[in-house]
Structure formats: C-alpha cells, structure tokens
Design a protein around this motif. Structure first.
Motif, PDB file in Angstrom:
ATOM      1  N   VAL A   1       0.857  -1.192   0.000  1.00 38.17           N
ATOM      2  CA  VAL A   1       0.000   0.000   0.000  1.00 38.17           C
ATOM      3  C   VAL A   1       0.888   1.236   0.000  1.00 38.17           C
ATOM      4  CG1 VAL A   1      -1.837   1.255   1.178  1.00 38.17           C
ATOM      5  CG2 VAL A   1      -1.790  -1.258   1.254  1.00 38.17           C
ATOM      6  N   VAL A   2       0.951   1.915  -1.135  1.00 32.94           N
ATOM      7  CA  VAL A   2       1.802   3.099  -1.256  1.00 32.94           C
ATOM      8  C   VAL A   2       1.034   4.384  -0.972  1.00 32.94           C
ATOM      9  CG1 VAL A   2       3.433   2.001  -2.823  1.00 32.94           C
ATOM     10  CG2 VAL A   2       1.410   3.130  -3.756  1.00 32.94           C
ATOM     11  N   VAL A   3      -0.303   4.334  -1.074  1.00 38.29           N
ATOM     12  CA  VAL A   3      -1.139   5.485  -0.727  1.00 38.29           C
ATOM     13  C   VAL A   3      -2.306   4.971   0.124  1.00 38.29           C
ATOM     14  CG1 VAL A   3      -2.590   7.373  -1.568  1.00 38.29           C
ATOM     15  CG2 VAL A   3      -0.538   6.708  -2.849  1.00 38.29           C
ATOM     16  N   PRO A   4      -2.459   5.467   1.359  1.00 36.12           N
ATOM     17  CA  PRO A   4      -3.534   4.989   2.229  1.00 36.12           C
ATOM     18  C   PRO A   4      -4.894   5.466   1.738  1.00 36.12           C
ATOM     19  CG  PRO A   4      -2.385   6.821   3.259  1.00 36.12           C
ATOM     20  CD  PRO A   4      -1.610   6.475   2.024  1.00 36.12           C
ATOM     21  N   PRO A   5      -5.967   4.865   2.237  1.00 37.06           N
ATOM     22  CA  PRO A   5      -7.302   5.284   1.789  1.00 37.06           C
ATOM     23  C   PRO A   5      -7.637   6.689   2.284  1.00 37.06           C
ATOM     24  CG  PRO A   5      -7.471   3.749   3.623  1.00 37.06           C
ATOM     25  CD  PRO A   5      -6.031   3.772   3.235  1.00 37.06           C
ATOM     26  N   ALA A   6      -8.424   7.396   1.506  1.00 34.51           N
ATOM     27  CA  ALA A   6      -8.834   8.743   1.899  1.00 34.51           C
ATOM     28  C   ALA A   6      -9.724   8.702   3.140  1.00 34.51           C
ATOM     29  CB  ALA A   6      -9.566   9.428   0.744  1.00 34.51           C
ATOM     30  N   ARG A   7     -10.502   7.616   3.280  1.00 32.80           N
ATOM     31  CA  ARG A   7     -11.367   7.431   4.442  1.00 32.80           C
ATOM     32  C   ARG A   7     -11.140   6.047   5.021  1.00 32.80           C
ATOM     33  NH1 ARG A   7     -17.249   9.769   2.333  1.00 32.80           N
ATOM     34  NH2 ARG A   7     -16.559  11.927   1.890  1.00 32.80           N
ATOM     35  N   ASP A   8     -11.326   5.941   6.326  1.00 37.68           N
ATOM     36  CA  ASP A   8     -11.194   4.656   6.992  1.00 37.68           C
ATOM     37  C   ASP A   8     -12.296   3.721   6.489  1.00 37.68           C
ATOM     38  OD1 ASP A   8     -11.010   2.480   8.671  1.00 37.68           O
ATOM     39  OD2 ASP A   8     -10.832   3.663  10.513  1.00 37.68           O
ATOM     40  N   PRO A   9     -11.932   2.600   5.870  1.00 39.57           N
ATOM     41  CA  PRO A   9     -12.969   1.690   5.367  1.00 39.57           C
ATOM     42  C   PRO A   9     -13.697   0.926   6.461  1.00 39.57           C
ATOM     43  CG  PRO A   9     -10.794   0.760   4.990  1.00 39.57           C
ATOM     44  CD  PRO A   9     -10.578   2.150   5.518  1.00 39.57           C
ATOM     45  N   ARG A  10     -13.199   1.074   7.712  1.00 43.15           N
ATOM     46  CA  ARG A  10     -13.808   0.367   8.853  1.00 43.15           C
ATOM     47  C   ARG A  10     -13.853  -1.135   8.598  1.00 43.15           C
ATOM     48  NH1 ARG A  10     -14.060   2.181  13.642  1.00 43.15           N
ATOM     49  NH2 ARG A  10     -16.150   1.379  14.088  1.00 43.15           N
ATOM     50  N   PHE A  11     -15.048  -1.697   8.482  1.00 40.65           N
ATOM     51  CA  PHE A  11     -15.177  -3.151   8.346  1.00 40.65           C
ATOM     52  C   PHE A  11     -15.721  -3.557   6.967  1.00 40.65           C
ATOM     53  CE2 PHE A  11     -16.252  -1.889  12.788  1.00 40.65           C
ATOM     54  CZ  PHE A  11     -15.030  -2.203  13.347  1.00 40.65           C
ATOM     55  N   SER A  12     -15.702  -2.619   6.032  1.00 44.38           N
ATOM     56  CA  SER A  12     -16.305  -2.891   4.722  1.00 44.38           C
ATOM     57  C   SER A  12     -15.495  -3.859   3.875  1.00 44.38           C
ATOM     58  CB  SER A  12     -16.475  -1.572   3.951  1.00 44.38           C
ATOM     59  OG  SER A  12     -15.210  -0.961   3.715  1.00 44.38           O
ATOM     60  N   VAL A  13     -14.223  -4.082   4.217  1.00 42.39           N
ATOM     61  CA  VAL A  13     -13.379  -4.964   3.422  1.00 42.39           C
ATOM     62  C   VAL A  13     -13.466  -6.410   3.912  1.00 42.39           C
ATOM     63  CG1 VAL A  13     -11.052  -5.240   2.465  1.00 42.39           C
ATOM     64  CG2 VAL A  13     -11.853  -2.981   3.093  1.00 42.39           C
ATOM     65  N   LEU A  14     -14.031  -6.625   5.083  1.00 42.99           N
ATOM     66  CA  LEU A  14     -14.116  -7.972   5.643  1.00 42.99           C
ATOM     67  C   LEU A  14     -14.932  -8.906   4.760  1.00 42.99           C
ATOM     68  CD1 LEU A  14     -14.690  -7.273   9.449  1.00 42.99           C
ATOM     69  CD2 LEU A  14     -12.769  -8.539   8.458  1.00 42.99           C
ATOM     70  N   PRO A  15     -14.540 -10.167   4.676  1.00 39.75           N
ATOM     71  CA  PRO A  15     -15.366 -11.141   3.952  1.00 39.75           C
ATOM     72  C   PRO A  15     -16.637 -11.416   4.744  1.00 39.75           C
ATOM     73  CG  PRO A  15     -13.577 -12.248   5.090  1.00 39.75           C
ATOM     74  CD  PRO A  15     -13.325 -10.774   5.243  1.00 39.75           C
ATOM     75  N   PRO A  16     -17.666 -11.946   4.103  1.00 35.60           N
ATOM     76  CA  PRO A  16     -18.890 -12.264   4.839  1.00 35.60           C
ATOM     77  C   PRO A  16     -18.604 -13.224   5.986  1.00 35.60           C
ATOM     78  CG  PRO A  16     -19.224 -12.445   2.465  1.00 35.60           C
ATOM     79  CD  PRO A  16     -17.762 -12.255   2.667  1.00 35.60           C
ATOM     80  N   LYS A  17     -19.230 -12.956   7.108  1.00 38.41           N
ATOM     81  CA  LYS A  17     -19.030 -13.813   8.270  1.00 38.41           C
ATOM     82  C   LYS A  17     -19.665 -15.169   8.003  1.00 38.41           C
ATOM     83  CE  LYS A  17     -19.298 -13.645  13.311  1.00 38.41           C
ATOM     84  NZ  LYS A  17     -19.767 -12.863  14.484  1.00 38.41           N
ATOM     85  N   PRO A  18     -18.908 -16.236   8.186  1.00 39.63           N
ATOM     86  CA  PRO A  18     -19.477 -17.559   7.897  1.00 39.63           C
ATOM     87  C   PRO A  18     -20.654 -17.871   8.804  1.00 39.63           C
ATOM     88  CG  PRO A  18     -17.389 -17.764   9.076  1.00 39.63           C
ATOM     89  CD  PRO A  18     -17.534 -16.316   8.699  1.00 39.63           C
ATOM     90  N   ARG A  19     -21.674 -18.438   8.207  1.00 41.29           N
ATOM     91  CA  ARG A  19     -22.840 -18.809   9.000  1.00 41.29           C
ATOM     92  C   ARG A  19     -22.539 -20.054   9.825  1.00 41.29           C
ATOM     93  NH1 ARG A  19     -27.859 -18.241   4.642  1.00 41.29           N
ATOM     94  NH2 ARG A  19     -27.553 -16.009   4.193  1.00 41.29           N
ATOM     95  N   PRO A  20     -22.998 -20.069  11.077  1.00 42.81           N
ATOM     96  CA  PRO A  20     -22.747 -21.257  11.892  1.00 42.81           C
ATOM     97  C   PRO A  20     -23.474 -22.470  11.322  1.00 42.81           C
ATOM     98  CG  PRO A  20     -24.292 -19.771  12.985  1.00 42.81           C
ATOM     99  CD  PRO A  20     -23.756 -19.035  11.798  1.00 42.81           C
TER     100      PRO A  20
END
Length: 312
Positions: free
Chosen positions: A272-291
């Motif tokens: 990563v040579v340039v950080p994001p303009a805004r904090d992506p928070r948790f939007s990059v996380l993969p879908p949480k696996p269903r139990p």
C-alpha cells in the motif's frame, strides 16, 4: 480466416520482440530484455506506465530514425500495436494461480481504497525472523513501514527497501505487533505473531485492553490505523478468533486468532503506497461464515414387553 489472423499476430509478436531484444542489447548490454519484461509485470500500479515506456521508446525510436514523414501513420500504428502486445505479454507471464491471486488482490484493495504496487514473493527468509522478499523496490514507489496485503488480508509490513526489491516482516513473526479492532464490538487491542513454533499452528495471539471484554470464537478483526498510516493502514482484514483464553487475574482479555492469509502459499501481494482517503472500517471484511446448524437426535429405547408369568 481465423488461422490467417492468428499467423499474422504471431509473426507480429515475433517481429516486435526481435526488434526489442536488439534495441535493448544495443542500448545497454547490462540490462537484458528478460529483466525489462519482469519489470513490466512486477507491478500493477506505479510501474505499469514505466514498463510500457521502457519497451516502446527504443523500438519507436528505431523506426523514427529510419523513416520519413510519409511513414508517420505506420509508426503510429506500430506504437499502438507494441503497447497492446506488451500488455498481452505481461498477462501471459502470470500463471493461472497468480492471476487469481492478483484478481483477489485488486478486488480487496479496491473495496478498501488502497493504492497498491503489486509484486511477487521471490524469496523466503532463512533466519529466525519470518520475512519474505518481493520483486518491487524504491524505483516502484515502495518505502519502509508500508502495509503489505494480499487478496485475503494482512501479510505484514515493509522493513527494508532497495532499488529493486524489499523485505517484508510477516504478521506471524514473533516481533510483529499489529493494532486491531474487533468488528462486532469496536474493542481495540493488538495481535502478536507466534514466531517459528514446533506446532506450526500459525495462530496470532490477541490481547484486548478491556479485561472484561466478552470475546467469542468467530469474531472478525481488522487493522487499526497507525500514526500517519504507517506501518499499518486501517481496515485490512486480519483474522477470526478461534479460541478464547481468558486467564484469572489477567489485565487484558486474551484469545487466539486464525489469520485470513495463508502464509504458507504467498504469491502475488500488494504494497500500500497510498492509504485510503477514508477509513474503510469493516467494509473490506469477507462475509461472516454462518454457523453450521446442529442437529440433535434423541433416541428413546423401546421398553421391552412384559413377560407372561411362569405357568400362565
């Protein structure tokens, strides 16, 4: 018709490559054409334009010196053809597995708003520290203390850089400390690497500042922002809690984390040579696996029929 077009395309590729090889060797005997091909394919952002110009400039100059004004249209057509052929060749250099890794990497970096330089892992550290070497360096815009990720999540951080390569300290190294945020509660803490252990589990160790925090398996973690986004940018997926290890009298809540990244099969990664303009928070996380639903089957033994009395 199809065979004729294909034949012309193959001949065109061979002609362009032949001219490129001659021109490269003539201009600089120390920098062969193979290295220029690797430079072109070694980065996606930052070095792509440079790779094209390195190839097209000498070849176009070759035609420019030999032709007059009447051939300007042919020269322009050759320029476009060379650029197209170079792009096709760079794609063919990637194996099927690497192409899939690159595709996943671009998707993750796009969701997070990370501007990256893509690179290949070309060596693995043999010492006590867990490190890898990438085929991208300062000439590609890479600097120390920059975040390294792949299509699954956090890989580590850049520690050393030269013109052509860089060294990455993996998140699994015993000296690695990464600030994290829990997606479910927003609790903050940090994970440390296990180092080279005999068990080889590769699980990260999580500590949360709130000793009373209720941790549970399946909770997802992302990186917290470092000061000036170095060495870690925010929002990069780190892993999932696999086991809670709260200890009596401990000042922090403890747990083990299974990282998203498979550190045994690193291939194409991104710096990563340039950080994001805004904090992506948790939007990059993969879908949480269903139990997985648990099915409980209760078996009731049959009562045996009463035996008739003797002599009855």
């Amino acid at each position: 018709m199809h065979d004729s077009r294909r034949t012309r395309a193959v001949l065109g590729v061979l002609l362009v490559l032949a001219l490129a090889l001659i021109t490269f060797d003539y201009r600089d005997g120390s920098s062969g054409p193979v290295r220029s091909l690797q430079q072109f394919g070694g980065a996606v952002f930052g070095s792509l334009e440079r790779g094209v110009s390195v190839v097209t400039e000498p070849v176009v100059g070759f035609f420019g010196r030999g032709g007059g004004s009447g051939n300007s249209s042919q020269v322009a057509a050759l320029q476009q053809q060379i650029v197209r052929l170079r792009a096709e060749l760079s794609q063919q250099q990637l194996s099927k597995a690497e192409y899939q890794q690159l595709s996943q990497l671009l998707q993750l970096s796009g969701r997070g708003g990370y501007r990256i330089v893509a690179a290949r892992v070309i060596a693995i550290g043999q010492g006590f520290a867990q490190t890898v070497t990438l085929d991208a360096g300062s000439r590609d815009g890479v600097r120390p203390e920059e975040t390294v990720l792949d299509g699954q999540g956090l890989v580590g951080t850049v520690t050393e850089v030269n013109a052509q390569t860089c060294t990455v300290l993996l998140a699994t190294d015993a000296t690695s400390v990464v600030g994290v945020t829990l997606a479910s509660s927003g609790q903050i803490g940090w994970v440390t690497g296990p180092g080279k252990t005999r068990s080889g589990s590769g699980l990260l160790r999580l500590q949360v500042l709130d000793a009373n925090a209720a941790l549970s398996p399946g909770e997802q973690l992302v990186t917290s922002a470092s000061v000036h986004d170095r060495p870690y940018v925010p929002g990069v997926p780190v892993g999932v809690i696999s086991q809670v290890e709260n200890q009596a009298g401990s000042l922090t809540a403890l747990a083990l984390v299974r990282p998203y990244v498979d550190f045994t099969s690193l291939g194409v990664v991104g710096v990563v040579v340039v950080p994001p303009a805004r904090d992506p928070r948790f939007s990059v996380l993969p879908p949480k696996p269903r139990p997985t639903p648990t099915v409980t089957v209760t078996v009731t033994p049959r009562s045996s029929a009463s035996s008739p009395p003797p002599g009855g």
